[in-house]
Design a protein around this motif. Structure first.
Motif, short mmCIF file in Angstrom:
data_model
loop_
_atom_site.label_atom_id
_atom_site.label_comp_id
_atom_site.label_asym_id
_atom_site.label_seq_id
_atom_site.Cartn_x
_atom_site.Cartn_y
_atom_site.Cartn_z
N LEU A 16 -22.56 -52.85 -24.77
CA LEU A 16 -23.20 -51.57 -24.45
C LEU A 16 -22.17 -50.46 -24.29
O LEU A 16 -22.39 -49.32 -24.73
CB LEU A 16 -24.04 -51.69 -23.18
CG LEU A 16 -25.33 -52.50 -23.31
CD1 LEU A 16 -25.97 -52.71 -21.95
CD2 LEU A 16 -26.30 -51.82 -24.27
N ALA A 17 -21.04 -50.78 -23.66
CA ALA A 17 -19.98 -49.78 -23.51
C ALA A 17 -19.45 -49.34 -24.87
O ALA A 17 -19.24 -48.15 -25.11
CB ALA A 17 -18.85 -50.34 -22.64
N LEU A 21 -19.68 -45.55 -26.42
CA LEU A 21 -18.52 -44.79 -26.88
C LEU A 21 -18.69 -44.37 -28.34
O LEU A 21 -18.36 -43.23 -28.70
CB LEU A 21 -17.25 -45.61 -26.68
CG LEU A 21 -16.83 -45.77 -25.22
CD1 LEU A 21 -15.79 -46.88 -25.08
CD2 LEU A 21 -16.30 -44.47 -24.66
N CYS A 22 -19.20 -45.25 -29.18
CA CYS A 22 -19.43 -44.90 -30.60
C CYS A 22 -20.42 -43.75 -30.71
O CYS A 22 -20.25 -42.85 -31.54
CB CYS A 22 -19.92 -46.11 -31.37
SG CYS A 22 -18.64 -47.35 -31.66
N SER A 23 -21.46 -43.77 -29.89
CA SER A 23 -22.45 -42.69 -29.94
C SER A 23 -21.88 -41.37 -29.43
O SER A 23 -22.49 -40.32 -29.63
CB SER A 23 -23.71 -43.07 -29.14
OG SER A 23 -23.44 -43.05 -27.75
N VAL A 103 -18.45 -48.40 -16.05
CA VAL A 103 -19.20 -49.33 -15.20
C VAL A 103 -20.61 -49.42 -15.77
O VAL A 103 -21.27 -48.40 -15.99
CB VAL A 103 -19.25 -48.85 -13.74
CG1 VAL A 103 -20.02 -49.85 -12.87
CG2 VAL A 103 -17.84 -48.66 -13.19
N VAL A 104 -21.04 -50.65 -16.05
CA VAL A 104 -22.38 -50.90 -16.57
C VAL A 104 -23.17 -51.61 -15.48
O VAL A 104 -22.78 -52.69 -15.04
CB VAL A 104 -22.34 -51.77 -17.86
CG1 VAL A 104 -23.74 -52.01 -18.39
CG2 VAL A 104 -21.45 -51.12 -18.92
N PHE A 105 -24.24 -50.96 -15.04
CA PHE A 105 -25.09 -51.56 -14.01
C PHE A 105 -26.29 -52.21 -14.66
O PHE A 105 -26.94 -51.63 -15.53
CB PHE A 105 -25.58 -50.49 -13.03
CG PHE A 105 -24.50 -49.95 -12.14
CD1 PHE A 105 -23.83 -50.78 -11.25
CD2 PHE A 105 -24.15 -48.62 -12.19
CE1 PHE A 105 -22.84 -50.28 -10.42
CE2 PHE A 105 -23.16 -48.11 -11.37
CZ PHE A 105 -22.50 -48.95 -10.49
N TYR A 106 -26.59 -53.42 -14.20
CA TYR A 106 -27.77 -54.15 -14.68
C TYR A 106 -28.82 -54.14 -13.58
O TYR A 106 -28.53 -54.48 -12.43
CB TYR A 106 -27.39 -55.59 -15.03
CG TYR A 106 -28.57 -56.47 -15.34
CD1 TYR A 106 -29.42 -56.17 -16.40
CD2 TYR A 106 -28.84 -57.59 -14.58
CE1 TYR A 106 -30.51 -56.97 -16.68
CE2 TYR A 106 -29.93 -58.41 -14.86
CZ TYR A 106 -30.76 -58.08 -15.92
OH TYR A 106 -31.83 -58.88 -16.21
N LYS A 114 -27.54 -49.22 -17.01
CA LYS A 114 -27.14 -47.82 -16.87
C LYS A 114 -25.62 -47.77 -16.95
O LYS A 114 -24.93 -48.60 -16.34
CB LYS A 114 -27.62 -47.26 -15.53
CG LYS A 114 -27.31 -45.80 -15.35
CD LYS A 114 -27.90 -45.29 -14.04
CE LYS A 114 -27.62 -43.82 -13.87
NZ LYS A 114 -28.16 -43.29 -12.61
N ILE A 115 -25.11 -46.80 -17.69
CA ILE A 115 -23.68 -46.68 -17.90
C ILE A 115 -23.12 -45.47 -17.16
O ILE A 115 -23.69 -44.38 -17.21
CB ILE A 115 -23.37 -46.55 -19.41
CG1 ILE A 115 -23.72 -47.86 -20.12
CG2 ILE A 115 -21.91 -46.16 -19.65
CD1 ILE A 115 -23.59 -47.81 -21.62
N LYS A 116 -22.01 -45.69 -16.46
CA LYS A 116 -21.24 -44.62 -15.82
C LYS A 116 -19.84 -44.63 -16.45
O LYS A 116 -19.17 -45.67 -16.42
CB LYS A 116 -21.12 -44.83 -14.31
CG LYS A 116 -22.41 -44.68 -13.57
CD LYS A 116 -22.73 -43.23 -13.38
CE LYS A 116 -23.87 -43.06 -12.41
NZ LYS A 116 -24.28 -41.69 -12.26
N HIS A 117 -19.44 -43.51 -17.01
CA HIS A 117 -18.16 -43.41 -17.70
C HIS A 117 -17.21 -42.54 -16.88
O HIS A 117 -17.53 -41.39 -16.57
CB HIS A 117 -18.38 -42.80 -19.08
CG HIS A 117 -17.14 -42.69 -19.90
ND1 HIS A 117 -17.12 -42.00 -21.07
CD2 HIS A 117 -15.89 -43.17 -19.74
CE1 HIS A 117 -15.91 -42.05 -21.60
NE2 HIS A 117 -15.15 -42.76 -20.80
#
Length: 131
Positions: A16-17, A21-23, A103-106, A114-117
């Protein structure tokens, strides 16, 4: 969905990370780059930046706890590994270097993530001793 194992969460979080990043305009150069001293989860770049990314996937939703797991020693290991990667890929030497944390929260109750960059999460740590 069946309960995810820690190993499942680790792999899903990194995937997912990388997609995140690609997006956002980055190209993944390497996943799980390993050296004798350490490992870097993701190495990505865009036109100007070479980014070394530490990914933390958590089912307990504390950013503080996730970030606290990236100790000074871990930062030294990532810095050393980043130097090794650049030495092996000298065409990247002109890129600006950055160290990010994702940080990827499940959320098990909704089976969502949910992603926090955190861009520029830490500076490189140069030290002769890596413990």
């Amino acid at each position: 969905m069946d309960k995810l194992t820690p190993q499942d969460l680790f792999h899903i979080g990194e995937d997912l990370a990388a997609k995140y990043l690609c997006s956002n305009g980055y190209e993944v150069l390497c996943k799980n780059f390993r050296t004798k001293i350490g490992e870097i989860d993701l190495i990505v770049h865009n036109h100007h930046d070479l980014v070394f990314v530490e990914v933390k996937t958590r089912s307990k939703h504390s950013i503080g706890d996730a970030l606290a797991n990236i100790s000074l020693t871990k930062q030294k290991r990532i810095t050393f590994s980043a130097q090794e990667y650049i030495n092996q890929n000298p065409y990247l030497v002109k890129h600006r270097v950055r160290f990010d944390i994702i940080v990827v929260f499940y959320y098990a109750h909704t089976t969502t993530f949910k992603i926090k960059h955190f861009a520029d999460a830490f500076l490189p740590v140069f030290d002769d001793k890596i413990t």
